[in-house]
Design an enzyme around this catalytic site. Structure first.
Site, PDB file in Angstrom:
ATOM      1  N   GLN A 142      11.730  -4.004   1.128  1.00 40.28           N
ATOM      2  CA  GLN A 142      10.618  -4.522   0.335  1.00 40.28           C
ATOM      3  C   GLN A 142      10.544  -3.757  -0.965  1.00 40.28           C
ATOM      4  O   GLN A 142      11.262  -2.668  -0.976  1.00 40.28           O
ATOM      5  CB  GLN A 142       9.184  -4.286   1.152  1.00 40.28           C
ATOM      6  N   GLU A 178      -1.244   2.642   1.291  1.00 39.61           N
ATOM      7  CA  GLU A 178      -2.238   2.188   1.620  1.00 39.61           C
ATOM      8  C   GLU A 178      -3.569   2.997   1.192  1.00 39.61           C
ATOM      9  O   GLU A 178      -3.793   3.823   1.813  1.00 39.61           O
ATOM     10  CB  GLU A 178      -2.196   2.204   3.214  1.00 39.61           C
TER      11      GLU A 178
END
Length: 193
Positions: free
Chosen positions: A182, A138
């Site tokens: 993921q 992030e």
């Protein structure tokens, strides 16, 4: 107590911890393993939404997220991703990580990058026991200049901490695991809570 470099190597050799591709010995330091930037990114696109009501009806949250998040951006070798001041972007590590049920991981950014204003994780730096997949980064640029980020560059470091025993509900076996296996820069799935 976190694993030291010798123990990280042992866990990798025994297959208890898997990092693919396996890092060379030069990237296993003291108590961490250096990880590199992958080539997949996701950004917020220009939008006119005044806000996203995170506690609103699930279908409205889903629709709002669809409006504001970009499709995944995949860079080709040699290309740079430019993160401008005040921007948030998602990316992934080049490495895929598999943790056993009795080990938790921690992602930390590099001090050299932080000194330029780059935050590698906004809040989520824990990697749950039983995790399998690439780690989403992030990014936030709190500096004054755009930063050119290139796939393959060293971006952070992982450390590992054994638990008192195996987790009863490791991540990849939980039915509510939103980011199971993921491999790309997966957008927020807050609407799945």
């Amino acid at each position: 107590m976190r694993l030291c470099d010798r123990d990280i190597e042992i866990w990798l050799d025994e297959g208890r911890l898997d990092i693919a591709p396996r890092p060379p010995i030069e990237r296993i330091n003291g108590a961490t393993v250096d990880v590199r930037l992958g080539n997949q990114f996701r950004v917020f696109r220009g939008h006119t939404a005044a806000y996203i009501d995170l506690s609103g009806p699930k279908d409205e949250v889903t629709a709002a997220l669809d409006r504001v998040m970009s499709d995944e951006i995949q860079l080709v070798e040699g290309e740079a991703f430019f993160l401008h001041p005040g921007e948030l972007a998602l990316a992934v590590t080049l490495e895929s990580v598999t943790l056993p049920d009795d080990l938790v991981g921690w992602l930390d950014g590099r001090s050299s990058l932080a000194r330029l204003g780059l935050m590698v994780h906004v809040t989520a730096h824990r990697i749950d026991p039983g995790w399998q997949g690439r780690i989403v980064l992030e990014f936030y640029n709190s500096g004054k200049l755009p930063l050119a980020l290139r796939p393959g560059m060293l971006i952070g470091a992982l450390s590992f901490e054994p638990l008192s025993g195996p987790a009863a509900r490791p991540y990849n076996r939980r039915e509510d695991a939103k980011y199971r296996n993921q491999q790309g820069a997966v957008a927020s799935r807050i609407d799945k809570d």
